[in-house]
Design a protein around this motif. Structure first.
Motif, short mmCIF file in Angstrom:
data_model
loop_
_atom_site.label_atom_id
_atom_site.label_comp_id
_atom_site.label_asym_id
_atom_site.label_seq_id
_atom_site.Cartn_x
_atom_site.Cartn_y
_atom_site.Cartn_z
N TRP A 126 54.44 -29.03 -19.17
CA TRP A 126 53.28 -29.88 -18.88
C TRP A 126 53.32 -31.21 -19.63
O TRP A 126 52.56 -32.11 -19.31
CB TRP A 126 51.97 -29.15 -19.20
N ASN A 127 54.20 -31.37 -20.63
CA ASN A 127 54.27 -32.67 -21.30
C ASN A 127 55.64 -33.00 -21.88
O ASN A 127 55.80 -34.04 -22.51
CB ASN A 127 53.20 -32.78 -22.40
N GLY A 128 56.64 -32.14 -21.67
CA GLY A 128 57.99 -32.45 -22.10
C GLY A 128 58.27 -32.27 -23.58
O GLY A 128 59.33 -32.69 -24.06
N GLN A 129 57.36 -31.64 -24.31
CA GLN A 129 57.55 -31.43 -25.74
C GLN A 129 58.40 -30.18 -25.99
O GLN A 129 58.17 -29.14 -25.38
CB GLN A 129 56.21 -31.27 -26.45
N LEU A 130 59.36 -30.29 -26.91
CA LEU A 130 60.17 -29.14 -27.29
C LEU A 130 59.36 -28.23 -28.21
O LEU A 130 58.93 -28.63 -29.29
CB LEU A 130 61.44 -29.60 -28.01
N ARG A 131 59.12 -27.00 -27.75
CA ARG A 131 58.46 -26.01 -28.60
C ARG A 131 59.39 -25.67 -29.78
O ARG A 131 60.58 -25.47 -29.58
CB ARG A 131 58.20 -24.71 -27.84
N GLN A 132 58.81 -25.56 -30.96
CA GLN A 132 59.62 -25.19 -32.12
C GLN A 132 58.73 -24.78 -33.27
O GLN A 132 57.62 -25.29 -33.43
CB GLN A 132 60.50 -26.36 -32.55
N PRO A 133 59.19 -23.82 -34.08
CA PRO A 133 58.45 -23.50 -35.30
C PRO A 133 58.44 -24.70 -36.25
O PRO A 133 59.32 -25.56 -36.21
CB PRO A 133 59.25 -22.34 -35.89
N ILE A 134 57.44 -24.74 -37.11
CA ILE A 134 57.29 -25.82 -38.08
C ILE A 134 57.36 -25.25 -39.49
O ILE A 134 56.45 -24.53 -39.92
CB ILE A 134 55.96 -26.57 -37.89
N PRO A 135 58.42 -25.54 -40.24
CA PRO A 135 58.46 -25.10 -41.64
C PRO A 135 57.44 -25.87 -42.48
O PRO A 135 57.24 -27.08 -42.29
CB PRO A 135 59.90 -25.45 -42.07
N LEU A 136 56.80 -25.16 -43.39
CA LEU A 136 55.90 -25.76 -44.38
C LEU A 136 56.63 -25.70 -45.71
O LEU A 136 56.87 -24.62 -46.24
CB LEU A 136 54.58 -25.01 -44.43
N VAL A 137 56.97 -26.87 -46.23
CA VAL A 137 57.91 -26.91 -47.35
C VAL A 137 57.36 -27.69 -48.53
O VAL A 137 56.52 -28.58 -48.38
CB VAL A 137 59.25 -27.52 -46.92
N THR A 138 57.86 -27.34 -49.71
CA THR A 138 57.77 -28.20 -50.87
C THR A 138 59.15 -28.80 -51.09
O THR A 138 60.08 -28.56 -50.32
CB THR A 138 57.33 -27.42 -52.12
N GLN A 139 59.29 -29.57 -52.13
CA GLN A 139 60.58 -30.21 -52.37
C GLN A 139 61.67 -29.18 -52.63
O GLN A 139 62.85 -29.43 -52.39
CB GLN A 139 60.47 -31.16 -53.56
N ARG A 140 61.29 -27.97 -53.08
CA ARG A 140 62.29 -27.01 -53.52
C ARG A 140 62.34 -25.72 -52.70
O ARG A 140 63.24 -24.91 -52.91
CB ARG A 140 62.00 -26.63 -54.99
N ALA A 141 61.39 -25.52 -51.77
CA ALA A 141 61.38 -24.23 -51.08
C ALA A 141 60.58 -24.29 -49.80
O ALA A 141 59.71 -25.15 -49.62
CB ALA A 141 60.77 -23.14 -52.00
N VAL A 142 60.88 -23.35 -48.89
CA VAL A 142 60.04 -23.11 -47.72
C VAL A 142 58.93 -22.15 -48.14
O VAL A 142 59.21 -21.05 -48.62
CB VAL A 142 60.85 -22.49 -46.56
N VAL A 143 57.69 -22.56 -47.98
CA VAL A 143 56.55 -21.73 -48.35
C VAL A 143 56.16 -20.81 -47.21
O VAL A 143 55.84 -19.63 -47.40
CB VAL A 143 55.35 -22.61 -48.77
N ALA A 144 56.20 -21.32 -45.98
CA ALA A 144 55.85 -20.54 -44.79
C ALA A 144 56.43 -21.24 -43.58
O ALA A 144 56.91 -22.38 -43.66
CB ALA A 144 54.34 -20.39 -44.66
#
Length: 386
Positions: free
Chosen positions: A337-355
């Motif tokens: 419906w709008n051409g956007q690539l579905r993808q997960p979004i990492p939530l990160v700090t400078q040193r790690a992925v939090v979620a």
């Protein structure tokens, strides 16, 4: 020939193995960067381009067995240069374009008569309007929208029951757009802003942050998290640990929703990071990932269809059978419906992925990735209507 046919079967494609020649053009509009307080994080001159180069190398690896020949052309338009002329020249050689340009430039290119039958992949502009009222049928998006990023952050905050938020916004248009998206995401998930302030200081925060920031944040009402809308990375780095009330920082600084970061390591991502470092001699960033995904999406579509014409590729990319292995733990696909690539979004700090969003418990009747960004019933994009 037997090896080619065996690999085709392994890849699950029904298309006959045939010689296919594919040229992708990487077109970049250079833009003037606004002055910022710190130069600790310079923008790489090859940002985005190296992702496209890695994507082409990945396509060529498969292509050797599939009778495919891959080429990447590159044009960089200087500040104030004629993007339309460069776009016409690119379109004269190929209808497959990876575009690194601001939103208005992307729309101008998509509206060129020569681009009517092209496939243009937006790898740099996060503006929600490009996926909404200003969408174009020939413009697909591999960079996450602002709404996808802010929805990811809102899911995390709601999951932690941090419902009361304050926000500081910069004055650059990118800061303002990100702040607008944050407000929409908080409303979508039932949270609220208790206070907002605009950062308009021109003092040297490298020396004065410990004095200025506590005073600036002293009158913010009670909040669980302080959101920062500073997409040009000017003042946000000086906010954490200097606020009047000690609170976590999130948004453009602190806990940041991204398309990609060097701390992403699961689902084979470390291997992608390593290959990118070999190519670029630096870590992969979000625009690199978006350019890589654009080139790889074309590669996957060519392999599965056995074709290189844009009409066939577009139909497959937007269809139910397309999937891209994006090293994020879930297959990526395009919203029809709008051409956007579905993808997960990492939530990160400078040193790690939090979620990584979507978080558990945020459900969708079709695809949980559609809890991030504008879902079909919410979309005001009409260009993709069948």
């Amino acid at each position: 020939m037997l090896l080619r046919l065996a690999l085709a079967l392994c890849l699950g494609t029904s298309a006959a193995v045939a010689d296919v020649s594919v040229t992708i053009h990487y077109l970049r509009q250079e833009v003037e960067q606004p002055p910022v307080l710190s130069n600790l994080d310079p923008i790489p001159e090859d940002l985005g381009l190296k992702g496209a180069e890695l994507g082409l190398a990945d396509n060529a690896t498969t292509g050797r067995f599939m009778g495919q020949t891959w080429a990447l052309e590159v044009t960089e338009v200087p500040i104030g240069g004629d993007l339309a002329a460069a776009a016409r020249a690119a379109l004269a050689t190929t209808d497959l374009i990876v575009l690194d340009a601001p939103a208005d430039a992307a729309l101008a290119m998509a509206d060129l008569p020569e681009a009517a039958g092209a496939l243009i992949f937006n790898s740099a502009a996060p503006d929600d309007r490009l996926r909404g009222a200003d969408c174009r049928a020939n413009l697909l998006h591999t960079l996450p929208s602002n709404a996808m990023r802010t929805d990811a952050l809102a899911q995390f905050l709601l999951n932690r029951r941090w419902n009361d938020l304050a926000m500081i916004t910069g004055t650059h248009p990118d800061d303002i757009a990100f702040a607008e998206s944050l407000r929409a995401s908080l409303a979508k998930f039932g949270m609220r802003l208790t206070a907002e302030k605009t950062w308009a200081f021109d003092a040297d925060m490298r020396r004065n942050a410990s004095q200025e920031v506590p005073l600036f944040t002293q009158d913010l009402k009670a909040h669980d998290v302080l959101l920062i809308a500073d997409e040009i990375h000017d003042f946000g780095r000086y906010i954490a640990y200097n606020t009047w009330i000690p609170r976590p920082v999130a948004g453009s600084e602190g806990l940041v929703p991204v398309a990609w970061a060097q701390v992403v390591e699961q689902w084979g991502a470390a291997q992608l990071q390593s290959r990118f470092t070999d190519v670029a001699a630096r870590p992969m960033q979000s625009r690199d990932y978006a350019a890589w995904a654009a080139v790889r999406a074309v590669g996957e579509a060519v392999t599965r269809t056995g074709a290189a014409d844009t009409a066939t590729l577009r139909a497959y990319l937007l269809g139910p059978d397309f999937e891209l292995a994006g090293f994020k733990g879930r297959p990526l696909s395009f919203r029809d419906w709008n051409g956007q690539l579905r993808q997960p979004i990492p939530l990160v700090t400078q040193r790690a992925v939090v979620a990584q969003a979507p978080l558990e418990g945020f459900l969708h009747q079709v695809n949980e990735l559609d809890t991030l960004g504008r879902d079909a019933p919410e979309s005001d994009c009409s260009a993709f209507q069948k």
